[in-house]
Design a protein around this motif. Structure first.
Motif, PDB file in Angstrom:
ATOM      1  N   GLN A 159       0.849  -1.188   0.000  1.00 58.24           N
ATOM      2  CA  GLN A 159       0.000   0.000   0.000  1.00 58.24           C
ATOM      3  C   GLN A 159       0.887   1.242   0.000  1.00 58.24           C
ATOM      4  OE1 GLN A 159      -2.478  -0.032   3.467  1.00 58.24           O
ATOM      5  NE2 GLN A 159      -3.818   1.535   2.603  1.00 58.24           N
ATOM      6  N   LEU A 160       0.760   2.108  -0.981  1.00 58.30           N
ATOM      7  CA  LEU A 160       1.628   3.277  -1.113  1.00 58.30           C
ATOM      8  C   LEU A 160       1.554   4.176   0.132  1.00 58.30           C
ATOM      9  CD1 LEU A 160       3.463   5.018  -2.994  1.00 58.30           C
ATOM     10  CD2 LEU A 160       1.369   6.208  -3.680  1.00 58.30           C
ATOM     11  N   ASP A 161       2.691   4.419   0.745  1.00 57.09           N
ATOM     12  CA  ASP A 161       2.791   5.238   1.963  1.00 57.09           C
ATOM     13  C   ASP A 161       1.862   4.728   3.058  1.00 57.09           C
ATOM     14  OD1 ASP A 161       4.665   6.931   0.751  1.00 57.09           O
ATOM     15  OD2 ASP A 161       3.102   8.216  -0.068  1.00 57.09           O
ATOM     16  N   GLY A 162       1.581   3.423   3.035  1.00 56.38           N
ATOM     17  CA  GLY A 162       0.581   2.898   3.958  1.00 56.38           C
ATOM     18  C   GLY A 162       1.098   1.876   4.954  1.00 56.38           C
ATOM     19  N   GLY A 163       2.390   1.545   4.921  1.00 58.96           N
ATOM     20  CA  GLY A 163       2.907   0.520   5.823  1.00 58.96           C
ATOM     21  C   GLY A 163       2.954   0.992   7.264  1.00 58.96           C
ATOM     22  N   PRO A 164       3.159   0.057   8.208  1.00 61.09           N
ATOM     23  CA  PRO A 164       3.117   0.416   9.619  1.00 61.09           C
ATOM     24  C   PRO A 164       4.175   1.468  10.001  1.00 61.09           C
ATOM     25  CG  PRO A 164       3.906  -1.846   9.331  1.00 61.09           C
ATOM     26  CD  PRO A 164       3.426  -1.380   7.996  1.00 61.09           C
ATOM     27  N   VAL A 165       3.685   2.496  10.691  1.00 59.43           N
ATOM     28  CA  VAL A 165       4.560   3.601  11.098  1.00 59.43           C
ATOM     29  C   VAL A 165       5.395   3.167  12.297  1.00 59.43           C
ATOM     30  CG1 VAL A 165       4.592   5.939  12.055  1.00 59.43           C
ATOM     31  CG2 VAL A 165       3.030   5.377  10.193  1.00 59.43           C
ATOM     32  N   ILE A 166       6.674   3.541  12.274  1.00 53.84           N
ATOM     33  CA  ILE A 166       7.596   3.210  13.367  1.00 53.84           C
ATOM     34  C   ILE A 166       7.838   4.432  14.252  1.00 53.84           C
ATOM     35  CG2 ILE A 166       9.940   2.415  13.913  1.00 53.84           C
ATOM     36  CD1 ILE A 166       9.780   1.158  10.947  1.00 53.84           C
ATOM     37  N   LEU A 167       8.070   5.559  13.623  1.00 54.58           N
ATOM     38  CA  LEU A 167       8.395   6.779  14.384  1.00 54.58           C
ATOM     39  C   LEU A 167       7.974   8.003  13.586  1.00 54.58           C
ATOM     40  CD1 LEU A 167       9.908   7.889  16.917  1.00 54.58           C
ATOM     41  CD2 LEU A 167      11.986   7.922  15.531  1.00 54.58           C
ATOM     42  N   GLN A 168       7.359   8.950  14.300  1.00 49.58           N
ATOM     43  CA  GLN A 168       7.012  10.227  13.685  1.00 49.58           C
ATOM     44  C   GLN A 168       7.658  11.350  14.466  1.00 49.58           C
ATOM     45  OE1 GLN A 168       2.623  10.172  13.679  1.00 49.58           O
ATOM     46  NE2 GLN A 168       2.706   9.578  11.517  1.00 49.58           N
ATOM     47  N   ALA A 169       7.921  12.463  13.789  1.00 47.57           N
ATOM     48  CA  ALA A 169       8.345  13.691  14.481  1.00 47.57           C
ATOM     49  C   ALA A 169       7.455  14.826  13.998  1.00 47.57           C
ATOM     50  CB  ALA A 169       9.807  13.994  14.182  1.00 47.57           C
TER      51      ALA A 169
END
Ligand code: GAR
Length: 210
Positions: free
Chosen positions: A143-153
């Motif tokens: 899924q484009l830009d849809g994989g599980p997020v690990i870290l955000q800032a």
């Protein structure tokens, strides 16, 4: 020592942050190769300066996305990487490519996913009147830009921001977050299981580690 292959299309400032973090020992790994789909990507100069092998694989010389991705897969596999890092690699990847590298394929995206998948993220955040914006590091899925997020800032959006000033503020955070996530991966602390990311045996929330 773990081996990383980095894919780029442009300036390579995230590549530089990762190279620097490997040199300082913050990331216990080495960048074995940098591959670009564009011959004029400045990131290739950065890689050469660091003594890293480079390769240009232009998508323009392939008749289909499937053929290009198959060639790219082969080029990456030559280096037997533990991890493949997309650092401003501006191509949509085929399911076959993603499946081949599942669990060892990371991307950074300049928005607080799931907001603003795709392009022009900074302008879209400004136009929407958002008070905060940022970047996300995630495992890549089909899924484009849809994989599980690990870290955000997160960064603030100021009333006098334009896309350029906001991009600069986000870039600073990208250069902190991406090396940290790559470090976790290379320390064997980070895994992908289906649509979830796990850190130190704990599943991460939908918006990553907080
Ligand atoms: C970064 O802002 C990265 O988040 C973005 O490209 C830029 C590359 O900068 N990636 C995407 O938009 C992927 N969808 P860099 O070449 O200086 O690292």
């Amino acid at each position: 020592m773990k081996s990383i292959v980095v894919l780029i299309s442009g300036s390579g400032s995230n590549l530089q942050a990762i190279i620097d973090a490997c040199s300082s020992g913050f990331i216990p790994a080495k960048v074995s190769a940098v591959i670009s789909n564009k011959a004029n990507a400045y990131g290739l100069v950065r890689a050469n300066d660091a003594g890293i092998s480079t390769q240009v694989l232009s998508h323009k010389t392939y008749s289909s996305r499937d053929k290009y991705d198959a060639a790219l897969m082969d080029a990456i596999d030559q280096h037997k990487p533990d991890l493949v890092v997309l650092a401003g690699f501006m191509r949509i990847l085929t399911p076959a490519f993603v499946q081949h590298f599942t669990g060892r394929l990371l991307n950074i995206h300049p928005s607080l996913l799931p907001k603003y998948q795709g392009l022009d993220t900074h302008q879209r955040a400004i136009t929407a009147g958002d008070s905060e914006h940022g970047c996300s590091v995630h495992f890549v899925t089909e899924q484009l830009d849809g994989g599980p997020v690990i870290l955000q800032a997160k960064v603030p959006v100021f009333s006098d921001d334009d896309a350029l000033s906001l991009a600069e503020r986000v870039h600073e955070q990208e250069h902190r977050t991406y090396p940290l996530v790559v470090r976790w991966f290379c320390q064997n602390r980070l895994q992908q299981q289906a649509d979830q990311a796990w850190l130190d045996g704990n599943v991460l929330a939908a918006n990553g580690y907080a």
